[in-house]
Design an enzyme around this catalytic site. Structure first.
Site, PDB file in Angstrom:
ATOM      1  N   GLU A  58       0.808  -1.228   0.000  1.00 24.78           N
ATOM      2  CA  GLU A  58       0.000   0.000   0.000  1.00 24.78           C
ATOM      3  C   GLU A  58       0.839   1.275   0.000  1.00 24.78           C
ATOM      4  OE1 GLU A  58      -0.560  -2.642   1.872  1.00 24.78           O
ATOM      5  OE2 GLU A  58      -2.681  -3.184   1.741  1.00 24.78           O
ATOM      6  N   PHE A 120     -11.546  -7.691  13.785  1.00 24.77           N
ATOM      7  CA  PHE A 120     -10.481  -8.116  12.870  1.00 24.77           C
ATOM      8  C   PHE A 120     -10.164  -6.997  11.877  1.00 24.77           C
ATOM      9  CE2 PHE A 120      -9.289 -10.156   8.785  1.00 24.77           C
ATOM     10  CZ  PHE A 120      -8.028 -10.597   9.183  1.00 24.77           C
ATOM     11  N   GLN A 121      -8.906  -6.687  11.734  1.00 25.19           N
ATOM     12  CA  GLN A 121      -8.409  -5.627  10.847  1.00 25.19           C
ATOM     13  C   GLN A 121      -9.032  -4.267  11.164  1.00 25.19           C
ATOM     14  OE1 GLN A 121      -8.419  -7.021   6.690  1.00 25.19           O
ATOM     15  NE2 GLN A 121      -6.386  -7.858   7.056  1.00 25.19           N
ATOM     16  N   LYS A 170     -17.512  -0.665   6.311  1.00 29.07           N
ATOM     17  CA  LYS A 170     -17.981  -1.589   5.276  1.00 29.07           C
ATOM     18  C   LYS A 170     -19.495  -1.539   5.083  1.00 29.07           C
ATOM     19  CE  LYS A 170     -17.383  -6.250   3.499  1.00 29.07           C
ATOM     20  NZ  LYS A 170     -16.860  -7.602   3.719  1.00 29.07           N
ATOM     21  N   MET A 487      24.442   8.658   2.619  1.00 28.46           N
ATOM     22  CA  MET A 487      24.326   9.888   3.414  1.00 28.46           C
ATOM     23  C   MET A 487      24.625   9.603   4.876  1.00 28.46           C
ATOM     24  SD  MET A 487      24.003  13.063   3.080  1.00 28.46           S
ATOM     25  CE  MET A 487      23.051  13.753   1.732  1.00 28.46           C
TER      26      MET A 487
END
Lengths: 580, 163
Positions: A58, A120-121, A170, A487
């Site tokens: 993502e 969940f999630q 949802k 760096m």
């Protein structure tokens, strides 16, 4: 379907999400499916106006959308699921926020009745994203979806742009629950009315101060790029013969090859730009925010200068450096009005003073002038960038990762156009470069799109080589491979007696085989004489393909000039052995 | 310096969290905070006491303005204003102390709003300084509990903070 009618089409929340994006003119959505957004993905599948790009992580979706926005000025759109989908997007949202990039991020959420139950999630994405967004909202009623999406775009793209997160439980998208669809033409908010035009009195004052200056410097930043004001800035600078310096975010606002361009300023800015800033009697700051990577020690910053500061965000004015003449407004109309006022006055700056000032600047130019060792038997990163600049005529989209290679690209690529230099300036996000290049290439398939990276940064999102294969994204990866986190190593050389704590990239993969494993072409360059043929192959013969150029460079090279910490803007190291 | 910032805020979920988060995120101080809906249920009125030098206060007001849900705000302490805070103090009140506490409460124009065999609860309204002074005055008494509302404020005269 933008007018309210008695017979509005009945759509589910999921279908409304996609239809609203289509009505907003969105062509691509970057994302990754998951449980909470499956209704929305099903709605995506059933139409063909809005296309979806499936990334492999993502974070890459956010950088793709972000780079699209940087290249076009329009908000990029991200769609991810709840929980880990949303948290993986966090780095990309913060990256966009720090650089004021418009982006609309749609995050799935567990069903409303489960929120707060550690489902969940489930994760509190509104809470997590709050400090790194311009605004965030959640959907409470499916029928609000079109309005909320319009509002998200309006907030993301107006005023000082930034990312907006819309959290969608949802149950707001259930396919069988349908509501009348109406997409608003515009949004008016009583609590948010960004200023557009600058105050005319302030503009007049600024013009008078500017015309009276003897040692002026025009210092412009990312606001000029995102504000679409490069043409006005260039005209004003050329009309008055002003020296122009750009910040890291502002490169390309003024043609990099023009003699009035004195280079980038700040931590790794040019000697002449930093000297000119320090000795200036007037600084015209446009769409720049006097960031700590520019000013060095604010107490010693530009001691003799009158500061005119044009910015859309009042909070940027006098935040770190006090502005004598502040102008709040969009940079484009403000510069336009300044230019008109200047022309009306039929007056220019004192020409003999300006000539002396230019003489002084040109003397400074001769001191360092971006020199590096051209006699070395090893490939120098500066040389590689110069050659890439040549073969692409300064017109490629250059998408950079973060580190030494980013600074070399900023210093040695000659940007002649705005919106072509795409890098994570504020947050400094390693892993930004490849997805950014992908986002640009998808939207500008004919253009040369280069990802300048290092063997450290590229491995932070290397899985996206798979996405490149799926969508045929022929980006050119310039991997400046020095076997170190360059760096970090440079700072360890300078401040930690070369104790390389975890800066050595041991057990690197064979990048050529890796590129080939993903179905691309890899070319290794280890000697100076191999560079030209490799570039020729990558940019000309294999124009449409992704080519991974693994270029082995001098591992000991440092980026110079480099400001001395705690010093004034013009106190710099010029090489490993010289300082101001 | 102490400043009293008054804010009209959209009465939406998350708005207060965003405002408070801004202070935490940018390292500004909140000395007290009061918030409740106004006569218009879509708007909340919030009074926030903070301190900092002029530059910090300027940044605070500018950053607050940037929050999408902030409709309007003003720094009350820049002009004539009224500020009030409410305090409830529960003190041990036995024997001679009972009269002593009653006298102090009267002097400060407080009211005893609850009584038990061994305690008094005093309600006092005034500026924060006055409430501080009352606590000082109770130094000989055993304080069991102090609850302060934080400051609410409004401009004097015809000046208003409204839509």
């Amino acid at each position: 379907m933008t007018s309210q009618s008695k017979h509005a089409e009945m759509l589910s929340g999921a279908a409304m999400v996609i239809r609203a994006l289509a009505d907003e003119g969105v062509e691509y959505v970057y994302g990754y499916p998951g449980g909470a957004v499956l209704h929305i993905y099903d709605a995506l599948f059933q139409q063909n106006k809005v296309k979806h790009v499936l990334v492999r992580h993502e974070q890459a979706a956010t950088h793709m959308a972000d780079a699209y926005a940087r290249a076009t000025g329009k908000a990029g759109v991200v769609l991810v699921t709840s929980g880990p989908g949303a948290t993986n997007a966090v780095t990309g949202i913060a990256t966009a926020y720090m650089d004021s990039i418009p982006m609309v991020v749609l995050t799935g959420q567990v069903m409303s009745h489960l929120i707060g139950e550690d489902a969940f999630q489930e994760t509190d994405m509104l809470g997590i994203s709050r400090p790194i967004v311009k605004h965030n909202m959640s959907v409470r009623r499916p029928e609000d979806i079109p309005y909320l999406i319009k509002k998200a775009f309006y907030i993301a793209q107006s005023g000082r742009p930034g990312p907006v997160v819309l959290d969608i439980p949802k149950d707001m998208t259930i396919p069988s629950n349908k509501f009348p669809y109406h997409y608003p033409d515009e949004i008016k908010l009583r609590s948010y009315q960004p200023k557009l035009k600058g105050h005319s009195g302030q503009i007049k004052k600024a013009v008078s101060a500017l015309l009276a200056a003897k040692k002026p410097v025009l210092y412009s930043g990312g606001g000029v790029i995102m504000g679409g004001a490069a043409a006005e800035l260039t005209e004003l600078a050329q009309y008055l013969n002003l020296p122009v310096t750009n910040t890291l975010m502002g490169l390309g606002a003024y043609p990099g090859e023009d003699k009035q361009f004195i280079g980038m300023l700040g931590m790794h800015g040019s000697y002449e730009a930093n000297q000119a800033m320090h000795h200036a009697d007037l600084i015209l700051a446009v769409g720049a925010r006097f960031d700590d990577r520019v000013t060095n020690n604010t107490k010693k910053f530009c001691p003799n200068a009158t500061i005119i500061h044009i910015d859309i965000d009042p909070a940027s004015i006098s935040k770190t450096i006090n502005a004598h003449i502040p102008i709040v407004g969009l940079v484009q109309p403000v510069l336009e009005e300044m230019l008109a006022t200047v022309k009306q006055k039929k007056k220019k700056l004192d020409s003999s003073a300006l000539e002396q000032w230019w003489q002084q600047i040109n003397d400074w130019r001769a001191v360092h002038g971006g020199r590096y060792d051209t006699t070395s038997a090893l490939l120098k990163p500066q040389h590689v960038i110069e050659q890439v600049s040549k073969i692409t005529k300064g017109e490629a989209f250059v998408c950079s990762d973060v580190g030494q290679h980013q600074m070399f690209a900023a210093q040695y690529y000659k940007f002649n156009k705005p919106n072509r230099w795409i890098n994570s300036g504020g947050l400094g996000t390693m892993g930004f470069g490849l997805p950014a290049a992908m986002g640009v290439k998808l939207n500008f398939p004919q253009a040369d799109v280069v990802c300048v990276t290092g063997e450290g940064s590229i491995q932070m999102n290397i899985q996206e080589l798979s996405t490149c294969k799926q969508y045929g994204l022929g980006v050119k990866i310039i991997n400046l491979n020095n076997g170190y986190l360059g760096m970090v190593k440079q700072w360890q050389d300078m401040n930690y007696e070369s104790r390389y704590a975890s800066s050595y990239m041991d057990s690197l993969p064979d990048f050529i085989k890796l590129a080939e494993a993903y179905g691309h072409v890899g070319i290794r360059v280890t000697k100076p004489e191999e560079l030209q043929p490799a570039l020729q192959r990558a940019f000309v013969e294999l124009k449409d393909q992704l080519v991974f150029l693994d270029i082995h460079i001098d591992p000991k090279e440092h980026v110079y000039p480099m400001q001395i910490p705690g010093g004034a803007v013009n106190e710099m190291f010029l090489s490993k052995t010289e300082r101001t | 310096m102490r400043h009293i910032i008054s804010v009209l805020l959209e009465n939406e979920s998350g708005a207060l969290a965003r405002l408070v988060g801004l202070f935490a995120q940018r390292g500004y101080n909140i000395d007290s905070l009061t918030v409740a809906p106004t006569e218009d249920p879509t708007l909340s009125r919030l009074t926030l006491v903070t301190h900092g030098n002029d530059q910090v206060i300027e940044q605070i007001t500018k950053q607050l303005h940037k929050l999408i849900e902030v409709v309007k705000l003003t720094d009350l302490s820049e002009a004539a204003h009224i500020e009030r805070e409410l305090m409830l103090v529960k003190v041990k009140a036995v024997g001679e102390q009972r009269d002593e506490v009653k006298r102090s409460a009267d002097i400060f124009r407080g009211q005893i709003v609850d009584v038990s065999a061994t305690t008094y609860t005093v309600q006092l309204v005034g500026t924060s300084d006055k409430l501080d002074a009352f606590i000082q005055a109770l130094s000989g008494t055993q304080i069991l509990e102090v609850v302060r509302s934080g400051v609410s404020g409004i401009s004097r005269g015809e000046k208003t903070l409204a839509l």
